[in-house]
Design an enzyme around this catalytic site. Sequence first.
Site, PDB file in Angstrom:
ATOM      1  CE  LYS A  59     -12.893  -3.852  -0.060  1.00  9.31           C
ATOM      2  NZ  LYS A  59     -13.475  -3.648   1.268  1.00  9.31           N
ATOM      3  CE  LYS A 110      -4.388  -1.729   1.255  1.00  8.79           C
ATOM      4  NZ  LYS A 110      -5.543  -1.814   2.106  1.00  8.79           N
ATOM      5  CE  LYS A 127      -5.177  -8.118  -2.167  1.00  7.95           C
ATOM      6  NZ  LYS A 127      -5.410  -7.875  -0.792  1.00  7.95           N
TER       7      LYS A 127
HETATM    8  P1  TYM Z   1     -10.636  -6.000   3.697  1.00 10.13           P
HETATM    9  O1  TYM Z   1     -11.847  -5.163   3.693  1.00 10.13           O
HETATM   10  O2  TYM Z   1      -9.475  -5.535   2.886  1.00 10.13           O
HETATM   11  O3  TYM Z   1     -10.966  -7.481   3.238  1.00 10.13           O
HETATM   12  C1  TYM Z   1     -12.045  -8.177   3.804  1.00 10.13           C
HETATM   13  C2  TYM Z   1     -11.861  -9.677   3.688  1.00 10.13           C
HETATM   14  O4  TYM Z   1     -11.868 -10.091   2.318  1.00 10.13           O
HETATM   15  C3  TYM Z   1     -10.729 -10.904   2.064  1.00 10.13           C
HETATM   16  N1  TYM Z   1     -10.317 -10.697   0.664  1.00 10.13           N
HETATM   17  C4  TYM Z   1     -10.126 -11.684  -0.216  1.00 10.13           C
HETATM   18  N2  TYM Z   1     -10.237 -13.016  -0.115  1.00 10.13           N
HETATM   19  C5  TYM Z   1      -9.980 -13.762  -1.228  1.00 10.13           C
HETATM   20  N3  TYM Z   1      -9.628 -13.216  -2.414  1.00 10.13           N
HETATM   21  C6  TYM Z   1      -9.499 -11.880  -2.565  1.00 10.13           C
HETATM   22  N4  TYM Z   1      -9.161 -11.357  -3.752  1.00 10.13           N
HETATM   23  C7  TYM Z   1      -9.751 -11.047  -1.426  1.00 10.13           C
HETATM   24  N5  TYM Z   1      -9.721  -9.707  -1.222  1.00 10.13           N
HETATM   25  C8  TYM Z   1     -10.072  -9.509   0.058  1.00 10.13           C
HETATM   26  C9  TYM Z   1      -9.682 -10.429   3.070  1.00 10.13           C
HETATM   27  O5  TYM Z   1      -8.691 -11.405   3.293  1.00 10.13           O
HETATM   28  C10 TYM Z   1     -10.533 -10.169   4.294  1.00 10.13           C
HETATM   29  O6  TYM Z   1     -10.757 -11.352   5.027  1.00 10.13           O
HETATM   30  N6  TYM Z   1      -7.653  -6.087   7.535  1.00 10.13           N
HETATM   31  C11 TYM Z   1      -8.927  -6.727   7.215  1.00 10.13           C
HETATM   32  C12 TYM Z   1     -10.054  -6.101   8.009  1.00 10.13           C
HETATM   33  C13 TYM Z   1      -9.946  -6.295   9.490  1.00 10.13           C
HETATM   34  C14 TYM Z   1     -10.056  -7.520  10.183  1.00 10.13           C
HETATM   35  C15 TYM Z   1      -9.917  -7.205  11.566  1.00 10.13           C
HETATM   36  C16 TYM Z   1     -10.256  -8.842   9.765  1.00 10.13           C
HETATM   37  C17 TYM Z   1      -9.746  -5.318  10.429  1.00 10.13           C
HETATM   38  N7  TYM Z   1      -9.741  -5.851  11.679  1.00 10.13           N
HETATM   39  C18 TYM Z   1      -9.970  -8.195  12.550  1.00 10.13           C
HETATM   40  C19 TYM Z   1     -10.302  -9.836  10.767  1.00 10.13           C
HETATM   41  C20 TYM Z   1     -10.157  -9.501  12.123  1.00 10.13           C
HETATM   42  C21 TYM Z   1      -9.144  -6.634   5.708  1.00 10.13           C
HETATM   43  O7  TYM Z   1      -8.316  -7.012   4.974  1.00 10.13           O
HETATM   44  O8  TYM Z   1     -10.271  -6.121   5.244  1.00 10.13           O
END
Ligand code: TYM
Length: 326
Positions: A198, A113, A195
Amino acid sequence: MSRIFSGVQPTNNLHLGNYLGAIKNWVELAAQPKNDCIFCVVDLHALTVYQEPEILRANILAVAKTYLALGIDPAKSTIFAQSQVKEHVQLGWVLNTIAKMGELERMTQFKDKSAQNKNNINLGLFAYPVLMAADILLYDTNLVPVGEDQKQHVELARDLALRFNKLYGETFVVPESVIKKDGARVMGLDDPSKKMSKSAVSANNYISLMDTPAVARKKIMKAVTDSGAEVKGGADKPALNNLLGIYSLLSGASVKDLEKQYAGKGYGDFKTGLADEVEKFLVNFQNKFNAISDKGIEKVLTEGAGKARQLAVAKINLVKNKIGIL
Ligand code: TYM
């Protein structure tokens, strides 16, 4: 009883990767009576990249609605917005004081990032995994269902829990990530080496859960494919493996069965079948999403925050006691 905790950032519409990599597994875990699940809309994490305030406000409600429309039942699981339980920030600060600069510099998401956005490498982005650890540790979480890209962050939460426990005595449960092999890394439709994301430059990278079936179909028909004509996955077929994986997870058919079903047919037929499956999924999801009012979801979030706060306050009081603050 196992405590399950996970979250999604309210930055844009969610995509199929978020569903297949994470939320689909939440739904399966939440269906088991032995699990006590908490699902959070991690709005404070979203602030590490500038968000238009009005859009952010709307996205927080939209993500919570998405949880419900994908099958999380608020009568059984706790659903809330992170910023409504201030103990997350409090524990985040305490954990900041034991997190090492070096271990945060090694986080691949931080490296990616900050390389993508050189003009806004803010302190929040650097401390992002520490706040995530606070989210998890605040609730005595046993299992964290996430996609592959979050594995390293959950490892950090484990390390911080162990470090704190060693310094101050048994306080935190040491969590584990739950990463399913299938769907753990859904790749971009326009580039199967990256991957699905968004924040991808092209909207052809992802299928948003809010895409109309016609738009989703266009993206699938345009999706990159590998050389060859046969619908058969393999080590040298990253694009086809990805499409087969998505098709399999949405339809419930195994990849082997899909290969049989499309034996002797070409990519065109295969993509049409996949687009039909995606259409079924999107129509069903969007109907459920649209049936939830803003007022209704605000009530869910208020009640959820109330439940989460009780647990969080008890944990923070214990932490304060252990570290010697009032
Ligand atoms: P975020 O919003 O970036 O992603 C949310 C979830 O989606 C999964 N993900 C994917 N899985 C498979 N293939 C993909 N292309 C893909 N893109 C996204 C991510 O692995 C995630 O599970 N940091 C976390 C948010 C968070 C969190 C937490 C999660 C904040 N605090 C505590 C668990 C526990 C995140 O990546 O959000």
